[in-house]
Design an enzyme around this catalytic site. Sequence first.
Site, PDB file in Angstrom:
ATOM      1  CD  GLU A  79      -2.832  -1.293   2.363  1.00  0.00           C
ATOM      2  OE1 GLU A  79      -4.016  -1.607   2.242  1.00  0.00           O
ATOM      3  OE2 GLU A  79      -2.284  -1.143   3.477  1.00  0.00           O
ATOM      4  CG  ASP A 101     -11.680  -8.379   0.044  1.00  0.00           C
ATOM      5  OD1 ASP A 101     -10.678  -7.688   0.292  1.00  0.00           O
ATOM      6  OD2 ASP A 101     -12.620  -8.506   0.867  1.00  0.00           O
TER       7      ASP A 101
END
Length: 237
Positions: A16, A205
């Site tokens: 990230e 997701d």
Amino acid sequence: MEKKSPIGIIGAMEVEVNSIIAKLSGEESDSIAGLLFHRGELEGVPVVVAECGPGKVNSAVCAQIMILKYSPRLIINTGVAGGVGVKIGDLVAAECCVQHDFDTTAMGDPLGTLFLRRGGDSEDILKLPCDSGAREVLLEEARSIYGGAHAGVIATGDIFVADKEKNRWLGEKFGARAVEMEGGSIAQVCYMNKVPCAVLRAISDSANDDSPVDFPSFAKETAEKSAELLIRAVRKL
Ligand code: SAH
């Protein structure tokens, strides 16, 4: 706060923040509590970037250190999240964050209510605010490069949600658009310290039965999508 104080950038996982750290010029780092704080300029803007590790405690410790050590004018949490009624690859900028797992309902308190101390007083808070100016900049940039992003509630808790019932409940109970594990704790620390914050997430997701497969498949690509948006927006923040 002066423009030359840095913008703090926090991501839970290496993937990230990697692409952001790679773009820093004049990079130097400090190690505190096992966390590495990378200082430098991103597109000419002073920033401090850290990978905090997953969860509320890791992210709260990181945010508090960042505030005390570097006095950031804004803290942005970037990364991935499970989607609640939004698709994998979509972006969500938080209108506010909630901590969905903070539960004293047995004593009659609304779920997610946090009990803060303010000098000698106390304050109850459920929706942790995010800075509207920073959010608008991120949404505007998302419109120009990705065709848009959602604005909505981001729900945070110390659980990887992979359950469609829990997903549905998060939408119903909190109006959540995304679920993750750090935004609400960073927003709490920022609120306690009166530092503006923003939470930007790309959906890795769908917070359902497929998540154990989808998360490892899409985390890198989506984490970098969120980071790229932040890099493109940073000069306007
Ligand atoms: N062992 C893992 C732990 C990752 S936990 C690792 O470090 O690789 C998942 C991370 O992605 C958290 O930082 C969280 O903020 C975010 N996330 C993505 N999908 C999520 C979901 N469905 N539920 C909760 N958090 C999610």
